[in-house]
Scaffold this motif. Structure first.
Motif: not given
Lengths: 203, 265
Positions: B203-221
């Motif tokens: 969880a100490m890096n959770k924002d980085e993982r969330l940021q990745t799935i908020m980018s190209d090909g992420g959860i929005g798809e």
């Protein structure tokens, strides 16, 4: 092809589908329902809506711009899917397909509907009960409008469900199921209101 | 007695299993179908049938052919390597028992991924995506960092369910939004973000993982067809994970815009 901004565009698409487009559709169907109280009641309501203060601003910012974004981005979404209801014939997979089918149909239906009413008004025609009665006296157009209204109510109701999931409101399978039931109810209620209004023009 | 056994064996041997296999010789060549009829043995799975074809590569017309290629490793449904489309549904061939399948048994590669040869596909897209979402717990430092925070036992229990993911690719094959028109990383990967963000050290890096799935090909798809949760061989609650990540990214989005800083917590 996907882009970095896709996440935000998708969220905007989901939000605009409910606010303001979903609210507008509900309001539109409710106002149409005045037709069941007769020609005069409908014309009074329609005149009231058509002569609201700042009507042009309201039309563009609450209806046309959000609706156009929702429609055109929605078509892009619809055509990026590779549907597979044959492989997975589950309820949700059918809803996924129907959401896309109704969405594409609604782009055609709404374009036609705007042409027949708003654009004719701009060209000088009078938008009133008679105009709709005239359009709907054609059985083909009546069927077209009924399918259009049902597509709209379905797309809105199912869109409310996916809104709840997309924004992380309903997470557990149980909450998603209950939201499903609520949206099915919304679909039925809005469909009755919408179709009753349409039939009021032909009787 | 021995005579009877011989007769029984003959009867068993005369029973055959019919296969229709979609083959492809090279990554770019055209796929074609080939039928096989192989001797039945009790308790066969699709892999033992493929092994029989490899032992005696003769097709149903009696013509000698090349052995069918497939991928396999653990043979107990924990590695994901032997995934293929069996009678129209993606699943592991090791746990696909011949006795439970309708014949002819149709085998196809999972075409969501690039086909290498016959039933072998290249799932590298998923492994690259695991790197993108930082699917690990960073514990290394230039000195001994000591113990991490404690994890509640009940949380460990539900995250254990998520950790059963074997990156097999079945959920990507089942998803209508994973295709050559989108870059969607797929349901499994979104669930992995939930798994590593649930871990107290992860969880100490959770924002980085969330940021990745908020980018190209992420959860929005994700289009919520919910096929993934139906298809997953390990019963992972993928749609719950996706909805949970939807909420987490909603919060992250508002934090990014309105918050005082963008870092974790």
């Amino acid at each position: 092809m996907s882009r970095e901004s896709d996440f935000y565009l998708r969220r905007l698409h989901s939000l605009l589908g409910v606010i303001p487009v979903g609210l507008f559709v509900t309001q539109h169907l409710v106002v149409n329902h005045f037709a069941t109280r007769g020609e005069e009641a409908f014309n009074t309501a329609s005149n009231f809506m058509g002569n609201l203060p700042f009507v042009l601003f309201l039309e563009w910012f609450i209806i046309y711009i959000p609706l156009m974004f929702h429609a055109f981005y929605g078509v892009y979404i619809a055509f990026t899917a590779k549907n597979n209801v044959k492989r997975y014939g589950t309820f949700r997979n059918w809803m996924f397909l129907l959401q896309r089918v109704t969405g594409v149909f609604l782009v055609i239906f709404i374009a036609w509907h705007i042409y027949e009413t708003r654009i004719q008004k701009a060209l000088g025609a009078e938008v009133d009960f008679d105009m709709m009665a005239n359009i709907l006296s054609n059985p083909f157009m009546l069927a077209f409008y009924i399918v259009g209204v049902l597509s709209a109510t379905f797309h809105l109701a199912n869109g409310l469900w996916s809104f709840a999931v997309t924004w992380g409101i309903a997470q557990s399978p149980n909450s998603q199921k209950i939201v499903s039931y609520i949206t099915i109810l919304a679909f039925l209620v809005l469909s009755v209101i919408g179709v009753q209004a349409l039939l009021a023009f032909v009787v | 007695m021995s005579e009877q056994t011989a007769v029984q064996e003959q009867q068993v041997a005369s029973k055959t299993v019919k296969f229709e296999i979609q083959r492809q010789d090279t990554p770019d060549s055209k796929p074609y179908w080939e039928s096989f009829s192989i001797p039945y043995r009790p308790n066969m799975n699709v892999i033992s049938a493929l092994m029989e074809i490899r032992r005696n590569p003769v097709n149903a017309d009696g013509k000698k052919t090349t052995p069918v290629n497939w991928d396999m490793n653990c043979l107990e449904e924990v590695c994901g390597a032997c995934s293929m489309v069996i009678n129209g549904r993606p699943r592991q061939s090791c746990t696909a028992l011949v006795d439970q399948l309708t014949q002819p048994i149709r085998l196809e590669p999972m075409r969501t991924f690039p086909v290498v040869r016959d039933l072998v596909v290249d799932r590298e897209f998923m492994f690259d995506s695991l790197k993108r979402i930082k699917a690990w717990i960073p514990i290394d430092g230039t000195y001994d960092l000591g113990e991490g925070p404690r994890m509640p036992e009940r949380k460990r229990q539900w995250t254990y369910e998520l950790s059963k993911c074997m990156t097999c690719g079945v959920c990507l094959e089942a998803c209508p939004n994973v295709n050559d028109k989108s870059n969607f990383i797929g349901p499994a990967l979104l669930s992995q973000v939930r798994l590593f963000n649930a871990h107290p050290t992860g969880a100490m890096n959770k924002d980085e993982r969330l940021q990745t799935i908020m980018s190209d090909g992420g959860i929005g798809e994700c289009g919520n067809s919910q096929n993934c949760v139906v298809a997953c061989p390990k019963g992972i609650p993928l749609t719950t994970s996706i909805a949970a990540m939807n909420r987490a990214t909603t919060v992250q989005m508002f934090k990014n815009f309105f918050g005082s800083d963008h870092m974790v917590d």
